[in-house]
Design a protein around this motif. Structure first.
Motif, PDB file in Angstrom:
ATOM      1  N   UNK A 283       0.815  -1.210   0.000  1.00  0.00           N
ATOM      2  CA  UNK A 283       0.000   0.000   0.000  1.00  0.00           C
ATOM      3  C   UNK A 283       0.853   1.266   0.000  1.00  0.00           C
ATOM      4  N   UNK A 284       1.758   1.364   0.970  1.00  0.00           N
ATOM      5  CA  UNK A 284       2.529   2.598   1.116  1.00  0.00           C
ATOM      6  C   UNK A 284       3.547   2.788  -0.004  1.00  0.00           C
ATOM      7  N   UNK A 285       4.302   1.747  -0.296  1.00  0.00           N
ATOM      8  CA  UNK A 285       5.270   1.856  -1.388  1.00  0.00           C
ATOM      9  C   UNK A 285       4.558   2.031  -2.733  1.00  0.00           C
ATOM     10  N   UNK A 286       3.411   1.377  -2.892  1.00  0.00           N
ATOM     11  CA  UNK A 286       2.643   1.580  -4.124  1.00  0.00           C
ATOM     12  C   UNK A 286       2.126   3.002  -4.244  1.00  0.00           C
ATOM     13  N   UNK A 287       1.730   3.579  -3.132  1.00  0.00           N
ATOM     14  CA  UNK A 287       1.307   4.972  -3.113  1.00  0.00           C
ATOM     15  C   UNK A 287       2.437   5.892  -3.575  1.00  0.00           C
ATOM     16  N   UNK A 288       3.631   5.628  -3.077  1.00  0.00           N
ATOM     17  CA  UNK A 288       4.788   6.430  -3.481  1.00  0.00           C
ATOM     18  C   UNK A 288       5.109   6.233  -4.959  1.00  0.00           C
ATOM     19  N   UNK A 289       4.968   5.027  -5.476  1.00  0.00           N
ATOM     20  CA  UNK A 289       5.246   4.775  -6.893  1.00  0.00           C
ATOM     21  C   UNK A 289       4.213   5.453  -7.786  1.00  0.00           C
ATOM     22  N   UNK A 290       2.983   5.576  -7.327  1.00  0.00           N
ATOM     23  CA  UNK A 290       1.974   6.312  -8.096  1.00  0.00           C
ATOM     24  C   UNK A 290       2.391   7.765  -8.253  1.00  0.00           C
ATOM     25  N   UNK A 291       2.830   8.375  -7.153  1.00  0.00           N
ATOM     26  CA  UNK A 291       3.302   9.753  -7.230  1.00  0.00           C
ATOM     27  C   UNK A 291       4.524   9.863  -8.130  1.00  0.00           C
ATOM     28  N   UNK A 292       5.399   8.868  -8.074  1.00  0.00           N
ATOM     29  CA  UNK A 292       6.593   8.884  -8.920  1.00  0.00           C
ATOM     30  C   UNK A 292       6.237   8.792 -10.398  1.00  0.00           C
ATOM     31  N   UNK A 293       5.172   8.078 -10.718  1.00  0.00           N
ATOM     32  CA  UNK A 293       4.801   7.901 -12.118  1.00  0.00           C
ATOM     33  C   UNK A 293       4.142   9.143 -12.708  1.00  0.00           C
ATOM     34  N   UNK A 294       3.296   9.809 -11.944  1.00  0.00           N
ATOM     35  CA  UNK A 294       2.517  10.907 -12.518  1.00  0.00           C
ATOM     36  C   UNK A 294       3.069  12.272 -12.147  1.00  0.00           C
ATOM     37  N   UNK A 295       4.197  12.352 -11.464  1.00  0.00           N
ATOM     38  CA  UNK A 295       4.755  13.663 -11.146  1.00  0.00           C
ATOM     39  C   UNK A 295       5.187  14.376 -12.426  1.00  0.00           C
ATOM     40  N   UNK A 296       5.601  13.607 -13.442  1.00  0.00           N
ATOM     41  CA  UNK A 296       5.882  14.164 -14.760  1.00  0.00           C
ATOM     42  C   UNK A 296       5.153  13.319 -15.801  1.00  0.00           C
ATOM     43  N   UNK A 297       3.968  13.743 -16.212  1.00  0.00           N
ATOM     44  CA  UNK A 297       3.175  12.919 -17.131  1.00  0.00           C
ATOM     45  C   UNK A 297       3.590  13.038 -18.590  1.00  0.00           C
ATOM     46  N   UNK A 298       4.706  13.706 -18.867  1.00  0.00           N
ATOM     47  CA  UNK A 298       5.164  13.865 -20.245  1.00  0.00           C
ATOM     48  C   UNK A 298       6.340  12.943 -20.549  1.00  0.00           C
ATOM     49  N   UNK A 299       6.403  11.828 -19.837  1.00  0.00           N
ATOM     50  CA  UNK A 299       7.432  10.839 -20.099  1.00  0.00           C
ATOM     51  C   UNK A 299       6.903   9.724 -20.974  1.00  0.00           C
ATOM     52  N   UNK A 300       7.367   8.492 -20.692  1.00  0.00           N
ATOM     53  CA  UNK A 300       6.989   7.342 -21.511  1.00  0.00           C
ATOM     54  C   UNK A 300       6.428   6.208 -20.666  1.00  0.00           C
ATOM     55  N   UNK A 301       5.863   6.536 -19.513  1.00  0.00           N
ATOM     56  CA  UNK A 301       5.209   5.512 -18.700  1.00  0.00           C
ATOM     57  C   UNK A 301       3.880   5.114 -19.322  1.00  0.00           C
ATOM     58  N   UNK A 302       3.284   4.063 -18.763  1.00  0.00           N
ATOM     59  CA  UNK A 302       2.022   3.569 -19.330  1.00  0.00           C
ATOM     60  C   UNK A 302       0.904   4.600 -19.250  1.00  0.00           C
ATOM     61  N   UNK A 303       0.880   5.372 -18.186  1.00  0.00           N
ATOM     62  CA  UNK A 303      -0.207   6.327 -17.999  1.00  0.00           C
ATOM     63  C   UNK A 303       0.199   7.763 -18.310  1.00  0.00           C
ATOM     64  N   UNK A 304       1.304   7.974 -18.976  1.00  0.00           N
ATOM     65  CA  UNK A 304       1.680   9.329 -19.381  1.00  0.00           C
ATOM     66  C   UNK A 304       0.864   9.779 -20.581  1.00  0.00           C
ATOM     67  N   UNK A 305       0.836  11.085 -20.785  1.00  0.00           N
ATOM     68  CA  UNK A 305      -0.002  11.664 -21.839  1.00  0.00           C
ATOM     69  C   UNK A 305       0.522  11.276 -23.224  1.00  0.00           C
ATOM     70  N   UNK A 306      -0.406  10.965 -24.111  1.00  0.00           N
ATOM     71  CA  UNK A 306      -0.059  10.607 -25.483  1.00  0.00           C
ATOM     72  C   UNK A 306       0.081  11.879 -26.311  1.00  0.00           C
TER      73      UNK A 306
END
Length: 498
Positions: A283-306
């Protein structure tokens, strides 16, 4: 690529969210499995060392250290710090998406206000909207890794058709130490002013509307640049990361199975797999990874902006709007409901049940009113009628205030006796104040009894029993605003004494 599951949760049903747990792309499992494996391996190593390699004296010492670490986990406010941080990140993530420039409003204004079916008019409209798209491409190259990989140099931008060779030379001749994404917007304004002088834009109102839409478009480009420039303070990200990592570092030691210190003491259940601790890490580490993924949505992660898809869509739609659709209208004709006063579109068999539901008219539409006819009678408000005071208003008026004095209430009672009934004394507990008010009221009654009658009737004179009975039969009114001296003087001329 953005992972969309909106259709899967369109209807609430049994196990609706449970089916989403088995998806891999964009899932928390894909995001967290490496850290999860590392945590389990470290936990297993410490467990093996404690169970197999330590002596009895070392185990006793380790037990004290583990108990200390377990107590220390309660001192880290991980839920508060992490929850506030993730909320801030999510709000910033959505604000960045709404700052992506879209040419939809601008292309409609260009299509309706830049006139001309000839080649010159077509060139003007296409060039204006191309400048807007070029500005978006330049700013997205600066913030998005996907777009930069697609257009690594200005040659790729020219090759893609967003810029001509002459425009590139003009662009590169402008020397500036800062990002020049705004240059096409300036070209847009100059070209629009030229179109106004040539009569392609017929009035200044249309030009002003065009400039307003361009400024809104440019403002979004600027917001993207500033979101990329101004990040969330690094210290905040460091605090959250240290809090999470230190919490689970204590858990690695403190959540181990411990043998009792005393020989006869009952120990805890030996769970080789610490399921509650693993869930807490998830739960806690996953919460931190969510913030890590969407802090910059202009990258190439699965949920970044197309962003590349947005560039393709914006160019295609905008050119279609200002060119092929210019003055290309379907014939205007009477609609299907021309002769019907109430338009009612048909329903399919799957949606026919919705027609049985009544329309919502308001939350009080079905409220039952009192059947007593007296409660529905209309009563005209009169300043001379006694007023009923609500408890809340009584507490407000009973409070001591410099603007309300006993003397003023005593003077006002000469012409308006109902004020004494509606407004209680500011100090009802003071006997001397009550005696003074009663003396002033007695003097007022004596002066009114000896004074001459007024044309409208004396306020303090005797009244006939019949008039008193009629007056008592009148229903009381609740008046909020006290009558002014002018209205009282108009109703009882000659009865007011300063």
């Amino acid at each position: 690529m953005t992972v969309s599951y909106t259709l899967k949760v369109a209807d609430s049903r049994f196990g609706g969210f449970s089916k989403l747990l088995f998806r891999w792309k964009g899932s928390i499992y894909k995001l967290l499995y490496k850290e999860f494996v590392v945590f389990m391996v470290l936990y297993a190593l410490l467990s093996i060392v404690y169970r197999r390699l330590l002596t009895e004296e070392q185990k006793r010492l380790y037990t004290k250290v583990a108990q200390y670490c377990n107590r220390s986990t309660d001192l880290i406010p991980i839920s508060f710090v992490l929850g506030f941080y993730v909320t801030l990140i999510v709000n910033r993530w959505w604000a960045q998406y709404t700052s992506i420039p879209l040419p939809d409003q601008l292309m409609c204004v260009i299509s309706s206000n830049v006139h001309g079916k000839d080649e010159r008019g077509r060139i003007l409209r296409r060039t204006l909207i191309r400048y807007a798209n070029l500005s978006a491409v330049l700013i997205l190259r600066s913030v998005s890794t996907r777009v930069l990989k697609r257009f690594p140099t200005m040659d790729h931008v020219v090759e893609a058709g967003f810029m001509t060779q002459d425009e590139r030379k003009k662009f590169e001749s402008l020397h500036s130490d800062f990002n020049k994404y705004w240059v096409p917007c300036v070209w847009f304004t100059n070209l629009a002013a030229q179109a106004r002088r040539d009569g392609r834009i017929r009035d200044d109102v249309a030009l002003r509307l065009l400039m307003d839409e361009l400024n809104a478009y440019r403002a979004k480009c600027s917001m993207l640049f500033h979101y990329d420039w101004i990040s969330i303070p690094l210290v905040y990200t460091q605090v959250v990361t240290i809090a999470v990592y230190s919490f689970f570092a204590f858990c690695l030691i403190g959540r181990q199975f411990l043998e009792p210190l005393e020989p006869g003491q009952e120990g805890d259940l030996d769970m080789y797999v610490p399921l509650p601790t693993l869930l807490q890490f998830f739960f806690y580490a996953g919460w931190l990874k969510v913030a890590e993924q969407i802090i910059n949505p202009f990258g190439e992660d699965d949920d970044d902006f197309e962003t590349n898809k947005l560039i393709d869509r914006n160019l295609q739609v905008s050119l279609l709007s200002v060119d092929d659709m210019y003055q290309n209208l379907p014939p205007a004709a009477k609609d299907k409901y021309w002769n019907e006063s109430t338009a009612q579109p048909p329903y399919t068999t799957a949606t026919a049940a919705e027609t049985l539901k009544p329309s919502f008219l308001g939350s009080t539409f079905d409220m039952r009113m009192c059947e007593d006819a007296e409660q529905s009678q209309l009563v005209e408000a009169s300043p001379s009628m006694p007023r009923t005071q609500t408890p809340l208003l009584g507490r407000f008026l009973a409070a001591a205030s410099p603007a309300i004095s006993i003397k003023n209430f005593g003077r006002g009672g000469r012409a308006t006796p109902h004020l004494r009934r509606a407004f209680p004394s500011p100090h009802p507990e003071d006997p001397e104040a009550v005696d003074r008010i009663e003396e002033e009221e007695t003097e007022d009654e004596e002066s009114r009894g000896s004074g001459p009658p007024t044309p409208g009737g004396s306020l303090g004179g005797p009244r006939s029993p019949k008039a008193s009975k009629i007056r008592r039969k009148e229903p009381p009114m609740v008046l909020v605003k006290a009558p002014s001296s002018e209205s009282i003087g108009a109703e009882h001329p000659g009865g007011w004494e300063p």
